[in-house]
Structures are given as C-alpha cells and as structure tokens.
Scaffold this active site. Structure first.
Site, PDB file in Angstrom:
ATOM      1  N   ASP A  33      -8.504   7.510   1.186  1.00 12.18           N
ATOM      2  CA  ASP A  33      -8.965   6.394   2.027  1.00 12.18           C
ATOM      3  C   ASP A  33      -7.827   5.420   2.332  1.00 12.18           C
ATOM      4  OD1 ASP A  33     -10.847   5.050   3.496  1.00 12.18           O
ATOM      5  OD2 ASP A  33     -11.731   4.008   1.783  1.00 12.18           O
ATOM      6  N   ASN A  81     -18.222  10.425   9.458  1.00 11.62           N
ATOM      7  CA  ASN A  81     -17.041  10.189  10.293  1.00 11.62           C
ATOM      8  C   ASN A  81     -17.233  10.703  11.727  1.00 11.62           C
ATOM      9  OD1 ASN A  81     -14.681  10.777   7.555  1.00 11.62           O
ATOM     10  ND2 ASN A  81     -15.554   8.850   8.247  1.00 11.62           N
ATOM     11  N   ARG A 199     -10.222   7.633  -5.879  1.00  6.14           N
ATOM     12  CA  ARG A 199     -10.350   7.065  -4.536  1.00  6.14           C
ATOM     13  C   ARG A 199      -9.234   6.056  -4.335  1.00  6.14           C
ATOM     14  NH1 ARG A 199     -15.458   5.820  -0.753  1.00  6.14           N
ATOM     15  NH2 ARG A 199     -14.286   4.995   1.015  1.00  6.14           N
TER      16      ARG A 199
HETATM   17  C1  IPE Z   1     -14.730   8.485   3.100  1.00  6.81           C
HETATM   18  O1  IPE Z   1     -14.015   7.455   3.660  1.00  6.81           O
HETATM   19  C2  IPE Z   1     -14.513   9.751   3.882  1.00  6.81           C
HETATM   20  C3  IPE Z   1     -13.184  10.331   3.797  1.00  6.81           C
HETATM   21  C4  IPE Z   1     -12.194   9.898   3.058  1.00  6.81           C
HETATM   22  C5  IPE Z   1     -12.990  11.509   4.583  1.00  6.81           C
HETATM   23  P1  IPE Z   1     -14.669   6.441   4.716  1.00  6.81           P
HETATM   24  O2  IPE Z   1     -13.598   5.452   5.043  1.00  6.81           O
HETATM   25  O3  IPE Z   1     -15.268   7.185   5.837  1.00  6.81           O
HETATM   26  O4  IPE Z   1     -15.834   5.777   3.854  1.00  6.81           O
HETATM   27  P2  IPE Z   1     -16.499   4.352   3.967  1.00  6.81           P
HETATM   28  O5  IPE Z   1     -17.022   4.219   5.363  1.00  6.81           O
HETATM   29  O6  IPE Z   1     -15.440   3.337   3.687  1.00  6.81           O
HETATM   30  O7  IPE Z   1     -17.569   4.342   2.918  1.00  6.81           O
HETATM   31  C1  IPE Z   2      -9.362   7.876   5.513  1.00  6.45           C
HETATM   32  O1  IPE Z   2      -8.838   6.738   6.099  1.00  6.45           O
HETATM   33  C2  IPE Z   2      -9.370   9.066   6.451  1.00  6.45           C
HETATM   34  C3  IPE Z   2     -10.698   9.426   6.953  1.00  6.45           C
HETATM   35  C4  IPE Z   2     -11.807   8.866   6.605  1.00  6.45           C
HETATM   36  C5  IPE Z   2     -10.769  10.512   7.912  1.00  6.45           C
HETATM   37  P1  IPE Z   2      -9.734   5.786   6.985  1.00  6.45           P
HETATM   38  O2  IPE Z   2      -9.646   6.241   8.400  1.00  6.45           O
HETATM   39  O3  IPE Z   2     -11.095   5.646   6.432  1.00  6.45           O
HETATM   40  O4  IPE Z   2      -8.939   4.409   6.829  1.00  6.45           O
HETATM   41  P2  IPE Z   2      -9.546   2.961   6.611  1.00  6.45           P
HETATM   42  O5  IPE Z   2     -10.502   3.042   5.449  1.00  6.45           O
HETATM   43  O6  IPE Z   2     -10.235   2.599   7.879  1.00  6.45           O
HETATM   44  O7  IPE Z   2      -8.365   2.110   6.309  1.00  6.45           O
HETATM   45 MG    MG Z   3     -11.962   4.410   5.095  1.00  8.35          MG
END
Ligand code: IPE
Ligand code: IPE
Ligand code: MG
Length: 251
Positions: A33, A81, A199
């Site tokens: 993340d 996503n 995480r």
């Molecule tokens: C979880 O991250 C999904 C992945 C790392 C692929 P998200 O960024 O989508 O999760 P939330 O929305 O913060 O819970």
């Molecule tokens: C994780 O990074 C990658 C995916 C969920 C695909 P994010 O895109 O969730 O990045 P933040 O949480 O918005 O910084």
């Molecule tokens: Mg994220």
C-alpha cells in the site's frame, strides 16, 4: 530484475540478517500500500507510484527467494480497486502485463512457481494471456510459490467457494453436514494458511485480503510507503514476527 543472484544457502542468509531460519513465516502475505501517496508527495501522478512499486515487488520477491520462504502472496489488485478511475486501472493493468513479461526469466532462474488468485476472468485479455503463459511456463518449478492476488476479494473468494459447494450438494455429491472447515478450505482459490501479513504505508486494516487464510496470521504494519519499502524494512518486519508468541487459542 536487478538481483538475480543464484540461490545459495537460505539459512545462512537468514542468519546473516539476524533472523532465525527455523522461525521464518512459511507463508508471507503482503498488502502493498501507498503507491499513490508516494507519487502525490512528489507532486506526480499516482501511476508513477505504481511504476516504482513494481521495482519494490522485484526486490522483495527476490529476497524472499533468498531467505527460503515457501510462499509469498502479494495483494496487487483488489475487487474494490475496479472502482478506481479507468485511467488508473488501465495503467495498473499495463504495468502488470509488463511485470509478467519481464519477470518470467527471473522466475525461471529462481525456480519460482507463479500462481494467481482472484476473479481472473475480469482481467483484460492481454493480461490474461501473459499471465496464463507464465503460469504454464513455471508450473513445474519447485521453489517458492509467488501467488499474485489479482482482482481478488476475500468475500468474493468465500462466495465462489460457497457456490461450488452448493453445486456439489445440488448434484447430490455432498451432504450439507459433510461441509466442514477442510471442505470449505479446499474450495478456496488457494487455501494455504498465512503466517504473517505485512501492510505498508502505516495502515492497520485487512481490506478484504485473505480473511480465511489469515485467520491466525500475525499482522505487522510497516510505516514506509510501498515504493520506499526496503529489504531492511522487510527484515524489521520479520524480526518483529519472530518476537511474537503465536498461541492459536491455546494456553
Ligand atoms: C488494498 O489497498 C489493495 C491492494 C494493496 C491491492 P487499498 O489501498 O485498495 O485499500 P484501502 O482502500 O486503503 O482499504
Ligand atoms: C497500492 O497503492 C496499490 C494498489 C492498491 C493497486 P495505492 O494505490 O492504494 O496507494 P495509496 O494508498 O492511494 O497511497
Ligand atoms: Mg491504498
């Protein structure tokens, strides 16, 4: 991939990092993340964070091979996503296809078997094609399993398992009272118990990741955003894990 050093002695490598090779997680799962925040902090578009995040995937995957970890599951794209802006989804899918294309030789060299869990039928055809090719090409490898959670949601996984069990019951192959934890686990995309969930980006939630498999996993939060997550950060998470007492409900 940069680091393609041959696999030497995983136990010696673990010990050189101050880790007990006998107490490493057998199955490590990572919620990668913070890519978007990494880019936004620099005033850049989010996709640049995803691009840098792919470099971290390479480095961490190689290190897990070197440590002799048996199974690494990476949360790459969640069911939720799919609700992101179409442009971001398109970039993520392109990066995924690029990653799969460029990583195949490295997976072969490292004896890594690729696996994928999720509703893969939702992936674009180009991604499916390279994914299927890599799954087939690495199917005979006997080293670490690299499992990519793609279009993955834990609730979807349980729903899909319920549907398969219900279909078997409807065909008269399965009595409802024969459905036990083993029967459910056997219908998951991949039922392997998780030992440790890491995480990044300081977040402390599961976000629909492996709810069944991680029922007794240890959870470690790491502060760096995924593109900044280093081998040293991984080591710190593993040290923290090795300091935990896993009790599984016992006394
Ligand atoms: C979880 O991250 C999904 C992945 C790392 C692929 P998200 O960024 O989508 O999760 P939330 O929305 O913060 O819970
Ligand atoms: C994780 O990074 C990658 C995916 C969920 C695909 P994010 O895109 O969730 O990045 P933040 O949480 O918005 O910084
Ligand atoms: Mg994220």
């Amino acid at each position: 991939m940069a680091a393609t050093a041959a696999i030497r002695d995983p136990a010696a490598h673990a010990r050189s990092l101050g880790l007990d090779p006998a107490r490493l997680p057998r199955h490590l799962a990572v919620i990668m993340d913070g890519n978007g925040r990494w880019a936004r902090k620099r005033g850049w578009e989010r996709f640049l964070g995803h691009r840098r995040g792919a470099d971290t995937v390479r480095a961490i995957t190689t290190e897990c091979v070197q440590l002799g970890i048996q199974r690494l599951t990476l949360y790459a794209f969640s069911s939720e996503n799919w609700s992101r802006p179409p442009r971001e989804i398109a970039v993520l899918m392109e990066l995924l296809a690029q990653f799969l294309r460029s990583e195949l030789p490295v997976m072969q060299e490292n004896n890594v078997r690729l696996q994928a869990i999720g509703r893969l039928d939702r992936l674009p055809a180009e991604v499916r094609a390279v994914l299927d090719a890599n799954l087939a090409a690495t199917a005979g490898n006997t080293g670490m399993v690299l499992c990519l959670a793609l279009s993955y949601g834990g609730r979807d996984e349980l729903v899909d398992a319920c549907r398969r069990l219900a279909a078997r019951a409807a065909r008269g192959e399965l009595l409802p009272e024969a459905i036990d934890t083993d029967a459910v686990q056997a219908e998951l995309y991949a039922g392997d118990d998780v030992d440790l969930v890491i995480r990044t980006a300081g977040e402390q939630r599961i976000s629909n990741f492996l709810p069944w498999q991680a029922a007794y996993a240890e959870f470690v939060t790491s502060q760096p955003l995924w593109p900044d997550f280093t081998l040293d950060d991984l080591r710190a998470c593993l040290i923290e894990y090795q300091g935990r007492e896993r009790r599984f409900g016992l006394v």
